[in-house]
Design an enzyme around this catalytic site. Structure first.
Site, PDB file in Angstrom:
ATOM      1  N   HIS A  48       3.379   1.923   2.129  1.00 12.00           N
ATOM      2  CA  HIS A  48       3.941   2.366   3.410  1.00 12.00           C
ATOM      3  C   HIS A  48       5.457   2.236   3.440  1.00 12.00           C
ATOM      4  O   HIS A  48       6.039   1.390   2.767  1.00 12.00           O
ATOM      5  CB  HIS A  48       3.273   1.668   4.609  1.00 12.00           C
ATOM      6  CG  HIS A  48       3.632   0.236   4.844  1.00 12.00           C
ATOM      7  ND1 HIS A  48       2.759  -0.666   5.406  1.00 12.00           N
ATOM      8  CD2 HIS A  48       4.773  -0.460   4.625  1.00 12.00           C
ATOM      9  CE1 HIS A  48       3.355  -1.834   5.529  1.00 12.00           C
ATOM     10  NE2 HIS A  48       4.570  -1.745   5.059  1.00 12.00           N
ATOM     11  N   ASN A  69       0.820  -1.219   0.000  1.00 12.71           N
ATOM     12  CA  ASN A  69       0.000   0.000   0.000  1.00 12.71           C
ATOM     13  C   ASN A  69       0.855   1.271   0.000  1.00 12.71           C
ATOM     14  O   ASN A  69       0.345   2.367   0.186  1.00 12.71           O
ATOM     15  CB  ASN A  69      -0.952   0.008   1.207  1.00 12.71           C
ATOM     16  CG  ASN A  69      -0.191   0.014   2.539  1.00 12.71           C
ATOM     17  OD1 ASN A  69       1.034   0.069   2.562  1.00 12.71           O
ATOM     18  ND2 ASN A  69      -0.929  -0.030   3.636  1.00 12.71           N
TER      19      ASN A  69
HETATM   20  C1  F6R Z   1       9.847  -3.229   8.045  1.00 13.98           C
HETATM   21  C2  F6R Z   1       9.089  -2.136   7.478  1.00 13.98           C
HETATM   22  C3  F6R Z   1       8.062  -2.330   6.406  1.00 13.98           C
HETATM   23  C4  F6R Z   1       8.498  -3.305   5.320  1.00 13.98           C
HETATM   24  C5  F6R Z   1       7.409  -3.477   4.274  1.00 13.98           C
HETATM   25  C6  F6R Z   1       7.774  -4.518   3.232  1.00 13.98           C
HETATM   26  O1  F6R Z   1      10.732  -2.759   9.055  1.00 13.98           O
HETATM   27  O2  F6R Z   1       9.264  -1.050   7.923  1.00 13.98           O
HETATM   28  O3  F6R Z   1       7.772  -1.080   5.838  1.00 13.98           O
HETATM   29  O4  F6R Z   1       9.665  -2.831   4.724  1.00 13.98           O
HETATM   30  O5  F6R Z   1       6.221  -3.869   4.895  1.00 13.98           O
HETATM   31  O6  F6R Z   1       7.843  -5.779   3.815  1.00 13.98           O
HETATM   32  P1  F6R Z   1       8.438  -7.014   3.026  1.00 13.98           P
HETATM   33  O7  F6R Z   1       9.883  -6.745   2.817  1.00 13.98           O
HETATM   34  O8  F6R Z   1       8.242  -8.189   3.971  1.00 13.98           O
HETATM   35  O9  F6R Z   1       7.682  -7.122   1.760  1.00 13.98           O
END
Ligand code: F6R
Length: 237
Positions: A134, A132
């Protein structure tokens, strides 16, 4: 903004080289850490380079982006546990200089910003990106001026992260995260994206407008960002 598109293995190696260069130039650099699936290849590469004597973290420090509220560092889904097991326990960093926001004492989250500032500010912040948009746990709609704060996780984020828990009911409902402004204060930023699920949001983040609806789009305004994507994450660009 620099954009690098290659295989997942190659982008991990290229991003790791940025750490090698930084720590050669500034051995006491302050690193901003991230968790999740995306940085695992990079962390494995940093461990390998450290064991091979090509990089040293002995004078470095770190500040992680975020932590689940309610989980202490011994919980195997806490981000402290993740960092220890995937990186810190395998490199020569002084663990007392590695920080992850506390998920237990969340009475004054912005004290984390003061700690970061007192340490001299983050030199290189690593980011993944949520489906999304973030960054950290700054969900869509988070003000760009936000400092470290407690957030209620969106259903989409809890759903994306339930794969690490026994059921969705066990996924915490809140997290503490560096704010968008905290992230933007880093001198350099790396954002990594791997896999086809990230393709739509990478297009929005890079080619759409800068908007609080897509928190990662704010990086278009930062003077030193390198985006590393594998071919699948880049397929809609
Ligand atoms: C983790 C964080 C999140 C992840 C994001 C992607 O510390 O801050 O913003 O980077 O949710 O997660 P993955 O890498 O598991 O797809």
């Amino acid at each position: 903004m620099k954009i690098i598109i290659d295989s997942a293995g190659k982008i991990a190696a290229l991003a790791a080289q940025q750490y090698v260069d930084l720590l050669k130039r500034k051995p006491n650099a302050i690193l901003g850490g991230a968790t999740g699936s995306t940085p695992l290849g990079l962390y494995a590469e940093l461990v390998r380079l450290n064991k091979a004597g090509e990089i040293s973290f002995k004078d470095a420090s770190s500040f992680n982006l975020d932590e689940y509220v309610g989980l202490d560092g011994t919980h195997d889904q806490s981000y402290r546990y993740f960092m220890d097991h995937n990186l810190f326990d395998h490199i020569d960093i002084d663990k007392s200089r590695t920080r992850v926001p506390s998920g237990i004492d969340v009475s004054d989250p912005s004290a984390y910003d003061k700690e970061i500032a007192a340490a001299g500010g983050v030199d290189l912040q690593l980011l993944g990106i949520g489906n999304n948009g973030h960054i950290g746990f700054n969900e869509p709609g988070t003000p760009f001026g936000s400092l470290t704060h407690v957030v209620e996780l969106t259903e989409s984020t809890r759903d994306a992260n339930k794969r690490f828990f026994k059921s969705i009911d066990e996924v915490p409902t809140h997290a503490v995260t560096m704010g968008v402004k905290t992230v933007m204060q880093a001198r350099s930023i790396i954002l990594m994206a791997i896999g086809p699920a990230k393709a739509p949001i990478m297009k929005e983040m890079l080619q759409g407008p800068v908007t609080e609806k897509v928190p990662a789009s704010v990086l278009q305004l930062h003077p030193d960002v390198t985006v590393y994507m594998d071919f699948e994450a880049a397929k809609l660009l």
